[in-house]
Scaffold this motif. Structure first.
Motif, PDB file in Angstrom:
ATOM      1  N   LYS A 105      -2.337  -2.620  -5.557  1.00  0.00           N
ATOM      2  CA  LYS A 105      -1.862  -2.942  -4.209  1.00  0.00           C
ATOM      3  C   LYS A 105      -2.398  -4.294  -3.759  1.00  0.00           C
ATOM      4  O   LYS A 105      -1.650  -5.142  -3.269  1.00  0.00           O
ATOM      5  N   GLU A 106      -3.687  -4.522  -3.927  1.00  0.00           N
ATOM      6  CA  GLU A 106      -4.299  -5.776  -3.481  1.00  0.00           C
ATOM      7  C   GLU A 106      -3.778  -6.984  -4.261  1.00  0.00           C
ATOM      8  O   GLU A 106      -3.618  -8.069  -3.700  1.00  0.00           O
ATOM      9  N   GLU A 145       1.265   3.605  -3.348  1.00  0.00           N
ATOM     10  CA  GLU A 145       0.841   4.998  -3.163  1.00  0.00           C
ATOM     11  C   GLU A 145       1.985   5.954  -3.515  1.00  0.00           C
ATOM     12  O   GLU A 145       1.785   6.961  -4.198  1.00  0.00           O
ATOM     13  N   GLU A 168      -5.203   2.118  -8.141  1.00  0.00           N
ATOM     14  CA  GLU A 168      -4.128   2.050  -7.149  1.00  0.00           C
ATOM     15  C   GLU A 168      -4.429   0.940  -6.131  1.00  0.00           C
ATOM     16  O   GLU A 168      -3.557   0.127  -5.813  1.00  0.00           O
ATOM     17  N   ILE A 169      -5.649   0.898  -5.648  1.00  0.00           N
ATOM     18  CA  ILE A 169      -6.058  -0.133  -4.685  1.00  0.00           C
ATOM     19  C   ILE A 169      -5.986  -1.523  -5.319  1.00  0.00           C
ATOM     20  O   ILE A 169      -5.512  -2.475  -4.692  1.00  0.00           O
ATOM     21  N   GLY A 180       0.822  -1.215   0.000  1.00  0.00           N
ATOM     22  CA  GLY A 180       0.000   0.000   0.000  1.00  0.00           C
ATOM     23  C   GLY A 180       0.849   1.255   0.000  1.00  0.00           C
ATOM     24  O   GLY A 180       0.635   2.173  -0.798  1.00  0.00           O
ATOM     25  N   LYS A 240      -7.727   6.147  -7.891  1.00  0.00           N
ATOM     26  CA  LYS A 240      -7.615   5.512  -6.576  1.00  0.00           C
ATOM     27  C   LYS A 240      -8.038   4.046  -6.658  1.00  0.00           C
ATOM     28  O   LYS A 240      -7.433   3.185  -6.013  1.00  0.00           O
ATOM     29  N   GLU A 241      -9.058   3.766  -7.449  1.00  0.00           N
ATOM     30  CA  GLU A 241      -9.536   2.380  -7.600  1.00  0.00           C
ATOM     31  C   GLU A 241      -8.452   1.488  -8.186  1.00  0.00           C
ATOM     32  O   GLU A 241      -8.233   0.369  -7.724  1.00  0.00           O
TER      33      GLU A 241
END
Length: 186
Positions: A138-139, A121, A134-135, A117, A131-132
């Motif tokens: 990360k996930e 970021e 990016e998440i 994360g 942002k979606e």
């Protein structure tokens, strides 16, 4: 002050015992005896061994968050965050082979999530992906790292994790940046 000292003693003794034998072979009575406290003192601080284990994992995650260095690569960050597991391989193996495997999986997942994360970021500051996305990136890496670590544990932790993580970093170098860069065209 005395309360914190007692909790730290209980945690230290418990980790020491986990490095010696499986979780199922550790009793509160033995923890209390080695900690030089009575059982009621243990129960004053913890409901049971599982709450103790959960607190130890939570404390390790908080330590990583507080010590996080924004200039490290995700590989170096992950190795740093894995310090507890590397220093206590037998304990981790005993937890993995116990009924508390899910607690261990959650701990690894949370550590991987913190590492990825923060890294994703930081990379995205220069890219500006949604942002979606990016998440999602990360996930994806959080799940991949979690499963890699669980596989490493299940096979007896024979490989040097530093070498494995560094190799993964080299094999996938640039993929996070490319994935985030593609976000704008989707």
């Amino acid at each position: 002050m005395a309360k914190q000292y007692t909790k730290e003693t209980i945690q230290s003794v418990f980790i020491e015992m986990l490095n010696e034998r499986p979780l199922s072979k550790i009793t509160i009575k033995e923890i209390a005896e080695r900690s030089e406290i009575n059982r009621n003192t243990f129960y004053y601080h913890y409901e049971d061994i599982y709450e103790l284990l959960s607190e130890i994992f939570q404390k390790e995650i908080e330590t990583f968050i507080n010590e996080y260095n924004d200039t490290l690569s995700w590989e170096d960050s992950f190795i740093s965050a894995s310090r507890f597991a590397l220093e206590n391989k037998k304990a981790i193996y005993h937890i993995y082979n116990s009924m508390q495997r899910e607690e261990l999986r959650d701990y690894i997942y949370n550590v991987a999530g913190e590492v990825m994360g923060k890294y994703v970021e930081r990379v995205n500051r220069n890219i500006g992906a949604s942002k979606e996305d990016e998440i999602m990136v990360k996930e994806f890496y959080q799940c991949a790292l979690t499963e890699m670590v669980l596989r490493w544990i299940s096979t007896g932790m024979k490989e040097d994790p530093n070498l494995v993580i560094k190799r993964i970093g080299k094999l996938f170098d640039g993929n996070i940046e490319r994935s985030l860069s593609r976000s704008g065209s989707l």
